[in-house]
Write a protein that holds these residues in place. Structure first.
Motif, PDB file in Angstrom:
ATOM      1  N   GLU A 205       0.673  -1.296  -0.197  1.00 27.22           N
ATOM      2  CA  GLU A 205       0.136  -0.129  -0.057  1.00 27.22           C
ATOM      3  C   GLU A 205       0.965   1.212  -0.159  1.00 27.22           C
ATOM      4  N   ALA A 206       1.908   1.184   0.903  1.00 22.39           N
ATOM      5  CA  ALA A 206       3.039   2.364   0.877  1.00 22.39           C
ATOM      6  C   ALA A 206       3.610   2.630  -0.324  1.00 22.39           C
TER       7      ALA A 206
ATOM      8  N   SER B 190       4.172   5.513  -5.660  1.00 26.75           N
ATOM      9  CA  SER B 190       4.324   5.400  -6.992  1.00 26.75           C
ATOM     10  C   SER B 190       3.392   6.780  -7.620  1.00 26.75           C
ATOM     11  N   GLU B 191       2.242   6.886  -6.850  1.00 27.01           N
ATOM     12  CA  GLU B 191       1.385   7.977  -7.279  1.00 27.01           C
ATOM     13  C   GLU B 191       1.898   9.354  -7.247  1.00 27.01           C
TER      14      GLU B 191
ATOM     15  N   GLY C 202      -1.006  -5.218  -5.864  1.00 31.24           N
ATOM     16  CA  GLY C 202      -2.377  -5.721  -5.909  1.00 31.24           C
ATOM     17  C   GLY C 202      -3.226  -4.638  -6.173  1.00 31.24           C
ATOM     18  N   LYS C 203      -2.973  -3.458  -7.113  1.00 31.88           N
ATOM     19  CA  LYS C 203      -3.825  -2.635  -7.471  1.00 31.88           C
ATOM     20  C   LYS C 203      -3.888  -2.407  -9.030  1.00 31.88           C
TER      21      LYS C 203
ATOM     22  N   LYS D 136       6.048  -0.507 -17.251  1.00 32.01           N
ATOM     23  CA  LYS D 136       6.436  -0.744 -15.703  1.00 32.01           C
ATOM     24  C   LYS D 136       5.590  -0.498 -14.784  1.00 32.01           C
ATOM     25  N   TRP D 137       4.719   0.720 -14.963  1.00 29.18           N
ATOM     26  CA  TRP D 137       3.782   0.956 -14.002  1.00 29.18           C
ATOM     27  C   TRP D 137       2.491  -0.073 -13.677  1.00 29.18           C
ATOM     28  N   GLN D 138       2.272  -0.536 -15.109  1.00 29.36           N
ATOM     29  CA  GLN D 138       1.249  -1.937 -14.888  1.00 29.36           C
ATOM     30  C   GLN D 138       1.842  -3.031 -14.013  1.00 29.36           C
TER      31      GLN D 138
END
Length: 439
Positions: free
Chosen positions: A393-394, A399-400, A431-432, A422-424
């Motif tokens: 989660e952190a 990353s956002e 888990g997002k 990479k972001w995917q």
């Protein structure tokens, strides 16, 4: 380990001084052995003749060896200054400490200085007491000199390795990870389920503490936690450490708060459990190791050096450290005695703090470099893949934060496609996946 002994042990001069004392003692032993053998002709006659010298040859050998070893020592010190200059100009001023505190560097200088003193002391104490006096000590000195030559060859190789930034990054990373494993415990399922162990902390806000102030300016290098707990248990008090590891503490600033009846004669005892030094050390201060890696990475991103490959190596090294750090119980601030009574309270940083402090400057100065940006995303993937849900989660939240600084309008189509991949992958590891939105 007592903080005073630890402070002496970490000094650059400790190993060379120790080797020097041993060499002087060895010289005296060799001289005494010569005297003993001369007085016992039956033993002396069994020694091979090629190991024996007369007074003239002994003085010639010892004077030659001592002058040669002094020259080698001088060359070694000059080489060390070259390395330190390189570290100062290209890497980080704080990285000089790594080379100076390296045990191999100290041992090499210790062997050179020890060999010089060994030959010099023998040259001083050898005397021709009677005709045909013979010695085996110079033969030992020749063997010592041969060892020194071998160490000199190793020193050239050692300096050649340390001057490489990749090896420096590797050494800092390994030392920082070793400090983390030594001073932090792994997370266990019961870490958040034991409120009874620190119930006394709720009562402290109602009590007036006794303040112990710092007596000299410097950085907090080491906290002898076991010593503090034992002393607090003996005095039946609770201690709160007001400074964090690596913090600079002014003279007169509050160092400790104590709750309970503290004997005045024990105030200095508590101060001795906290080591204050003129510079930061990575013994317990893992933030200092992370700072070195960040500075090497930022220096590589500067316009004067412009070395993105080194920056990428620095980012990946930070990921290695953070992966280990995320597995540790960083939230533990309360330490109890054997009877589960609260004794020491420390200030601790959370994993989110370390994550931000490691990467926010790199994001700012390297965000326009695609190789650095992708290295950041790959590093976050590694950290997330090897840790639990809270860490994931952190990582996704951070990353956002990185994503918000990306200038989408300046990216070319292929760059966007590469970054989206990479972001995917990062979204999958955290888990997002359902929250992933392409650039």
């Amino acid at each position: 380990m007592h903080s005073r002994w630890l402070q002496i042990r970490n000094q650059f001069y400790f190993i060379p001084a120790l080797y020097s004392v041993i060499s002087i003692i060895l010289a005296i032993i060799c001289f005494s052995t010569d005297r003993y053998l001369i007085n016992h002709t039956d033993l002396f006659s069994r020694i091979p003749s090629y190991l024996i010298t007369d007074i003239n040859l002994a003085q010639t050998l010892l004077s030659t060896i001592s002058s040669s070893l002094l020259t080698m020592t001088t060359i070694s010190f000059s080489t060390i200054m070259v390395v330190l200059t390189t570290y100062l100009s290209e890497f980080s001023p704080r990285t000089m400490q790594n080379f100076m505190s390296d045990v191999h560097t100290q041992r090499i200088l210790g062997v050179f200085i020890g060999g010089f003193l060994f030959s010099l002391v023998l040259l001083l104490i050898l005397r021709e007491e009677r005709a045909n006096t013979v010695f085996i000590s110079p033969t030992v000195a020749v063997g010592f000199a041969s060892v020194c030559v071998g160490f000199f060859v190793f020193f050239v190789h050692h300096v050649g390795r340390w001057i490489q930034v990749s090896n420096l990054i590797h050494q800092i990373t390994d030392n920082t990870i070793a400090a983390i494993n030594r001073y932090y415990e792994d997370i266990t399922p019961n870490d958040q389920d034991e409120p009874w162990k620190d119930w006394e902390s709720e009562e402290l806000i109602l009590r007036t503490p006794h303040l112990i102030v710092n007596e000299k300016n410097g950085y907090l290098q080491v906290i002898d936690l076991d010593g503090l707990v034992k002393q607090a248990e003996a005095d039946n008090i609770i201690i709160k450490v007001e400074a964090g590891l690596g913090n600079y503490i002014e003279k007169g600033a509050v160092l400790l708060q104590t709750y309970g009846n503290l004997p005045k004669e024990h105030i200095d005892v508590y101060r001795k459990h906290l080591q204050i030094g003129e510079e930061r050390a990575t013994v317990q201060d893992i933030d200092f190791g992370l700072t070195k890696l960040v500075e090497i990475t930022l220096r590589a991103l500067s316009s004067g050096i412009n070395d993105p490959n080194t920056a990428v190596s620095g980012v990946r090294a930070l990921a290695r450290v953070l992966t280990v750090l995320a597995k540790k119980n960083l939230q533990r601030s309360y330490y109890n005695d054997k009877s589960d009574n609260l004794r020491v309270i420390l200030k601790q940083r959370q994993f989110n703090d370390y994550l931000y402090r490691c990467f926010y400057q790199i994001r700012q100065y390297g965000g326009e470099d695609l190789s650095v940006l992708t290295a950041l995303l790959e590093s976050l993937q590694v950290i997330a893949a090897n840790n639990g849900s809270e860490t994931k989660e952190a990582i996704w939240t951070f990353s956002e934060y990185i994503r918000s600084g990306v200038k989408r309008s300046e990216l070319l189509d292929l760059d966007k496609q590469y970054l989206n991949e990479k972001w995917q992958l990062l979204a999958i590891h955290t888990g997002k996946k359902d929250q992933f939105i392409p650039l």
